[in-house]
Write a protein that holds these residues in place. Structure first.
Motif, mmCIF file in Angstrom:
data_model
loop_
_atom_site.group_PDB
_atom_site.id
_atom_site.type_symbol
_atom_site.label_atom_id
_atom_site.label_comp_id
_atom_site.label_asym_id
_atom_site.label_seq_id
_atom_site.Cartn_x
_atom_site.Cartn_y
_atom_site.Cartn_z
ATOM 1 N N ASP A 442 0.834 -1.198 0.000
ATOM 2 C CA ASP A 442 0.000 0.000 0.000
ATOM 3 C C ASP A 442 0.869 1.249 0.000
ATOM 4 N N GLU A 443 0.242 2.407 0.084
ATOM 5 C CA GLU A 443 0.979 3.676 -0.034
ATOM 6 C C GLU A 443 1.892 3.919 1.159
ATOM 7 N N ARG A 444 1.796 3.115 2.243
ATOM 8 C CA ARG A 444 2.729 3.244 3.370
ATOM 9 C C ARG A 444 3.821 2.188 3.291
ATOM 10 N N GLY A 445 3.812 1.385 2.226
ATOM 11 C CA GLY A 445 4.856 0.376 2.049
ATOM 12 C C GLY A 445 4.581 -0.919 2.797
ATOM 13 N N HIS A 446 3.331 -1.111 3.261
ATOM 14 C CA HIS A 446 2.983 -2.365 3.936
ATOM 15 C C HIS A 446 2.372 -3.340 2.946
ATOM 16 N N GLU A 483 9.370 -6.222 4.307
ATOM 17 C CA GLU A 483 8.678 -4.983 4.637
ATOM 18 C C GLU A 483 9.643 -4.028 5.330
ATOM 19 N N ARG A 484 10.568 -4.604 6.102
ATOM 20 C CA ARG A 484 11.547 -3.766 6.801
ATOM 21 C C ARG A 484 12.483 -3.056 5.797
ATOM 22 N N ASP A 485 12.901 -3.817 4.743
ATOM 23 C CA ASP A 485 13.723 -3.223 3.677
ATOM 24 C C ASP A 485 12.985 -2.044 3.042
ATOM 25 N N ILE A 486 11.691 -2.279 2.781
ATOM 26 C CA ILE A 486 10.903 -1.233 2.118
ATOM 27 C C ILE A 486 10.838 0.011 3.000
ATOM 28 N N GLN A 487 10.719 -0.204 4.298
ATOM 29 C CA GLN A 487 10.678 0.947 5.204
ATOM 30 C C GLN A 487 12.014 1.718 5.178
ATOM 31 N N GLU A 488 13.119 0.985 5.139
ATOM 32 C CA GLU A 488 14.441 1.634 5.026
ATOM 33 C C GLU A 488 14.489 2.540 3.802
ATOM 34 N N ILE A 489 14.052 1.977 2.688
ATOM 35 C CA ILE A 489 14.067 2.710 1.425
ATOM 36 C C ILE A 489 13.158 3.940 1.530
ATOM 37 N N LEU A 490 12.001 3.745 2.149
ATOM 38 C CA LEU A 490 11.068 4.876 2.235
ATOM 39 C C LEU A 490 11.629 5.997 3.103
ATOM 40 N N LEU A 491 12.328 5.630 4.176
ATOM 41 C CA LEU A 491 12.938 6.667 5.036
ATOM 42 C C LEU A 491 13.969 7.473 4.247
ATOM 43 N N ALA A 492 14.796 6.759 3.485
ATOM 44 C CA ALA A 492 15.843 7.442 2.710
ATOM 45 C C ALA A 492 15.214 8.299 1.626
ATOM 46 N N LYS A 493 14.223 7.728 0.929
ATOM 47 C CA LYS A 493 13.613 8.500 -0.164
ATOM 48 C C LYS A 493 12.877 9.703 0.409
ATOM 49 N N ALA A 495 13.619 11.466 3.044
ATOM 50 C CA ALA A 495 14.583 12.505 3.433
ATOM 51 C C ALA A 495 15.051 13.280 2.208
ATOM 52 N N ILE A 496 15.393 12.553 1.158
ATOM 53 C CA ILE A 496 15.868 13.223 -0.059
ATOM 54 C C ILE A 496 14.740 14.039 -0.684
ATOM 55 N N ARG A 497 13.555 13.412 -0.759
ATOM 56 C CA ARG A 497 12.423 14.095 -1.388
ATOM 57 C C ARG A 497 12.043 15.349 -0.594
ATOM 58 N N ALA A 498 12.130 15.269 0.729
ATOM 59 C CA ALA A 498 11.811 16.438 1.556
ATOM 60 C C ALA A 498 12.843 17.536 1.317
ATOM 61 N N GLY A 499 14.111 17.146 1.171
ATOM 62 C CA GLY A 499 15.157 18.128 0.849
ATOM 63 C C GLY A 499 14.837 18.832 -0.459
ATOM 64 N N MET A 593 7.345 13.807 6.440
ATOM 65 C CA MET A 593 6.206 12.947 6.731
ATOM 66 C C MET A 593 5.386 12.694 5.464
ATOM 67 N N ASN A 594 5.177 13.749 4.671
ATOM 68 C CA ASN A 594 4.415 13.600 3.428
ATOM 69 C C ASN A 594 5.093 12.660 2.454
ATOM 70 N N ALA A 595 6.414 12.704 2.437
ATOM 71 C CA ALA A 595 7.165 11.922 1.460
ATOM 72 C C ALA A 595 7.326 10.477 1.899
ATOM 73 N N LEU A 596 6.892 10.141 3.112
ATOM 74 C CA LEU A 596 6.966 8.745 3.548
ATOM 75 C C LEU A 596 5.916 7.897 2.818
ATOM 76 N N PHE A 597 4.974 8.573 2.141
ATOM 77 C CA PHE A 597 3.980 7.852 1.346
ATOM 78 C C PHE A 597 4.526 7.532 -0.052
ATOM 79 N N ILE A 598 3.928 6.508 -0.674
ATOM 80 C CA ILE A 598 4.274 6.188 -2.067
ATOM 81 C C ILE A 598 3.125 6.662 -2.960
ATOM 82 N N PRO A 599 3.349 7.463 -3.965
ATOM 83 C CA PRO A 599 4.569 8.259 -4.203
ATOM 84 C C PRO A 599 4.668 9.423 -3.227
#
Ligand code: FES
Ligand code: FES
Lengths: 619, 619
Positions: A442-446, A483-493, A495-499, A593-599
């Protein structure tokens, strides 16, 4: 189109150098290469045709007024036309997917000088004799290292007053040797990455790269990440010296290998340019990096540094210079300046977004008016770190993934087509994008609950998706994305997307305004831009505006090696580019926080993605 | 008389420094010494009276508009009058018999700077933070040694951002330390003589000399004369390094002694200036001196040299500079430039003759228009060398001799009034003059046959004159002057006199034109000018035009230590002063032969002497 007063008695090639006009001269002005073609009307103001000229120039060319600049001595007023093929600015430097033009004007050049012999009527001291001869050739006052001056009398007499003089920035004589022997002038550029060192050995006369060598950063034994190395340097007795020693040693090995490969003598390497993030920069130079890790994150120096190679223990020519590119801020280092330099976003009217994804990731938004930057420590997940089956871009790494939305079957490609050993950064992005596209997450990566496929399984309470079965893999184990890998990726993405979002807001730039999006760093090499867009790592812009520009850090270092004006530009950029401290920015947290969603939480920002998903899922 | 734009917020003392106006400030600007007096009319454009000002200034002075420059902060346009007693140019340097005024403007100065603390809103790197603070104080862009930059972050934080910055030539930061502690700024000047080293330790703020130390040049074990040392350096394996090491070691001891005596810490000595003849100069700097000894006698370098003390192994502050004065020619060294500098003959309208008698002797003729110079290896006889009973100017050396023309009885004086041990240079000149005056020797320096006195005797075929009987002497032996001694002296005097003649002819200068005759070198200290004139060492000019100016070499070195403009002048002089190679000059041989006579073959050139002799002998 430029009038220049020229001393009589110089060759046109020398006169052009003095006037700062670049003319090709691959043979160093010996009348052998024929590359220094120029056109002159007033042939009477030049010395008569030399033997080389009659040999190298066709009679048509001669009739048209062509001459060799290195063979034509100025006797009176002349107007010179330099045809495009003789112009030095025609050289290019090629990073992957990137080509920038600039004038070849390295800091180091060698000239041959024949000195008048001393006599009772001319007892000018050795040093002044050399200076005078250089002045005759149009050079300014020069300096010389104490130790070289000590050797000068012997060198001059052994060379019988016919010497090759190697100058740095036209202001310091760094070498004097026997004249008339063609030995070449070389330089090296080095990118000190947190995980990898890259060295290019370059012919400073032609601008050509002769050899490329890479090696893992040996500091890795003291920590994969920057912070643990800074801590080691700050708190272990002798830690800084040890880390510095490791990187210098590694550089010396790279230089040795590159020189061997290219058949170049180490002591003909007269300059080295270096980039790296701020921490690597500090450790390389032996500056304590501690303050980079504690607020307010203050660097030791911003501007570019020139230091003698031997002061650092780098084994090239005894008096070679090391030019280290400037930094921008505590977290935006010389490598980032090199990125900007290499992409040229600072001289374009167009608004560009530049992202360098690495252990730290830097983001730039701007154009020739103004550029702002930020930095985030996120990024190593995209290099495969912190992921269960994550690997670097090695043989057997899965680099592309596609999932069939109908039956969830997987197609993948590996590097070199070998049996899979793990998943590298670009494929992780693919995986997340495909899983989302197929509705598996889903859009939260679960992972969604109600999907039926044998590729989904739960292990120790964590849901995983099998990308490659164990009988296909080289490891004998299933290769999965959890799911844990996906969360790692979402955290990194996120941060970059928020920047990116913060910088775009600061500059009041919308998606439509972005004419270019450059993705730098080796990560970009295999990245599927559609996947990057789908997970919301980058803003929703047409894919044809995206360029993967590879290792722009080394490209920028090499530009500085080959051009003095690029050095000046680098220092200007380091002063000009503004830095936004994300952690102190009021919008950062919300954007993150907004960018933690997909997309993205705000789907109206990703119309292309929404359309695509609905098409796929509708199908 | 000078308008200067000044930044608001600076003190007048700082503003004056920026503007290059020297104001005394013995307390370093702390409002304690009261030396920085200035007069200002527009009191409203200055900060109100400080406590120190009300304490240190009388009410009369206050009414007259006096203020302390270090206490007055500029708030608007002001016109400042600097009264003579506050002007720095009022400082004098005193060589014996010589006093020259110049502005105290040493290359090294220390400033206290308080840096703003870094914060998340101001993350300027350490080096740029320091540069910015210096710019606020009116300084230009500065450089810093690599090793100091490595320590900068720690120093700044340990000093809690309140630092003392020591600058060299306002262009390089050579030290950064805790601010607000008065530790002094010192320098040293060194004269490397062939036989003796002299060191002066100087307070760079006041210009005061704190300690003077001398020692024999330890290179003497490898030869008393210059040529044997050059040969040792040129032909013995490691010879140059050994000679250089000896002199550096000796200098380090002198510095240590001087610092101990003056209570100064070695690492507060921030600059050293050095003079010496060309050979001593080359050996000190580790330049091969071989070419100085073979035609065409070419030096390694003419201009002044700046080199880090630690590159030479001189133990003062880690980043202290060593300034070595320039040379003129293969045989006219930095010590000669210092002579010219210290006597000021280069800025006078008057024509001067300057003679520095030493192991080598240098001669200058000229004025502010033009100066020419020559050099002769003769001179060591005047230091007592090559003479049977010759000694240096030590305790017990006979320094004055008079012979009664009637009975040939001798009166002499010794240094410190001790029992005689030998005859020093000045007394040898006396002896020759007196012997000639009394008719004991003829104009060729031979003892006359028909004289009857027990003081004349023949030993192994050589005629000798007894100056002091063995029962008077400390050696238990008769102290004599032999005909051979007299010939040694005549050879030396003829060489110097011929040099003078050649230069005077070159410049078309007659005896009447010479307004000044300066005799430099320690030899001059005891010399009787009448005797010098009588033997024809110097031209026949009125005695009141002669000055003995002592060790002008060290005086010149000290002027360069205390004044940047003197350094520039030194380099200009080294370029400007023409050198005449005597051995190649067509007139030299004849002039030399003529000068072998006492006082000269051509007696019409010595009317005063002729008159005097006839008076004495007639009596
Ligand atoms: S430079 Fe090669 S021919 Fe002129
Ligand atoms: S400098 Fe001492 S009182 Fe002003």
């Amino acid at each position: 189109g430029r009038r220049v007063e020229v001393k009589r008695g110089l060759t046109l090639l020398e006169a052009a150098r003095v006037a700062g006009v670049g003319i090709r001269s691959e043979c160093g002005g010996r009348g052998a290469c024929g590359k220094c073609l120029i056109v002159v009307e007033e042939q009477k103001s030049l010395s008569p045709l030399s033997v080389s000229e009659t040999r190298l120039l066709s009679s048509d060319k001669l009739k048209a007024g062509y001459r060799l600049a290195c063979q034509s001595v100025v006797l009176g007023d002349v107007t010179v036309f330099v045809p495009p093929e003789s112009r030095l600015e025609a050289r290019r430097i090629l990073a992957e997917g990137l080509s920038r033009r600039f004038e070849l004007d390295p800091a180091v050049r060698s000239v041959r000088v024949i000195l008048p012999r001393p006599s009772l009527l001319d007892t000018t001291p050795d040093f002044e004799r050399l200076c005078n001869a250089l002045k005759e050739r149009g050079f300014r006052e020069v300096k010389m290292e104490h130790e070289l001056l000590q050797k000068l009398p012997t060198i001059l007499r052994e060379a019988d007053w016919d010497v090759e003089v190697v100058l740095w920035m036209d202001e310091e004589v760094i070498a004097v040797g026997k004249g008339g022997e063609e030995k070449g002038v070389y330089g090296a550029s080095i990118d000190i990455g947190t995980s990898k060192l890259v060295l290019h050995l370059v012919d400073l006369r032609s601008g050509e790269t002769l050899s490329v060598k890479t090696v893992e950063n040996p500091q890795t034994v003291y920590g994969e990440d920057i912070i643990s190395r800074i801590n080691y340097a700050a708190f272990e007795e002798g830690g800084l010296r040890r880390l510095q020693g490791l990187v210098i040693e590694a550089i010396n090995s790279l230089i040795e290998e590159a020189c061997r490969e290219a058949g170049v003598k180490r002591d003909r390497v007269y300059e080295v340019t270096v980039v790296g993030n701020t921490a690597m920069h500090h450790i390389f130079l032996g500056y304590p990096p501690k303050q980079l890790a504690v607020a307010p994150y203050v660097a030791v120096i911003r501007r570019s540094v020139n230091v003698k190679a031997r002061q650092l223990g780098i084994k090239v020519h005894e008096f070679a210079n090391v030019f280290v590119l400037p930094n921008i801020a505590g977290f935006v280092g010389a490598d980032a300046v090199a990125d900007v330099l290499a992409t040229g976003i600072y001289e374009s009217d167009d608004m560009s977004l530049l992202i360098d994804v690495g252990t730290n990731s830097e983001v730039f938004v701007g154009n020739k008016e103004d550029i702002i930057s930020c930095s985030t420590p996120a990024g190593s997940a995209f290099e495969g770190m912190h992921l269960e089956h994550g690997v670097k871009a090695v043989t057997g790494a899965i680099e592309k993934i596609r999932i069939d939305p109908g039956n969830y079957e997987v197609e993948y490609e590996t590097i070199d087509g070998a049996k899979p050993v793990g998943i590298c950064g670009s494929a992780i992005v693919d995986a997340v994008a495909e899983l989302f596209k197929c509705g598996l997450i889903d859009e939260r990566g679960h992972f969604r609950k109600n999907i039926n496929t044998k590729r989904l399984r739960r292990e120790n309470g964590v849901v995983k998706f099998v990308v490659a079965w164990k009988d296909e893999s080289a490891t004998g184990r299933d290769i999965t994305v959890s799911e844990r890998d996906i969360q790692e990726i979402l955290l990194a993405k996120a941060a970059i997307r928020a920047g990116i979002a913060v910088l775009m807001k600061e500059k009041k730039v919308s998606e439509e305004d972005l004419a270019h999006l450059y993705i730098a760093g080796s990560f970009g090499r295999y990245l599927n831009p559609e996947s990057a867009l789908l997970i919301g790592l980058i803003p929703d812009i047409p894919l044809d505006r995206i360029s993967f520009v590879g290792n722009t850090a080394i490209a920028g270092a090499k530009m500085c090696l080959l051009s003095r004006s690029m050095r000046k530009t680098a220092d200007e950029l380091s002063n000009r580019i503004r830095y936004v401290e994300l952690t102190a920015h009021p919008d950062f947290r919300r954007e993150f926080m907004n960018a933690l969603f997909i997309p993205h939480r705000n789907l109206s920002m990703y119309p292309t993605v929404v359309k695509r998903i609905s098409r796929v899922r509708g199908a």
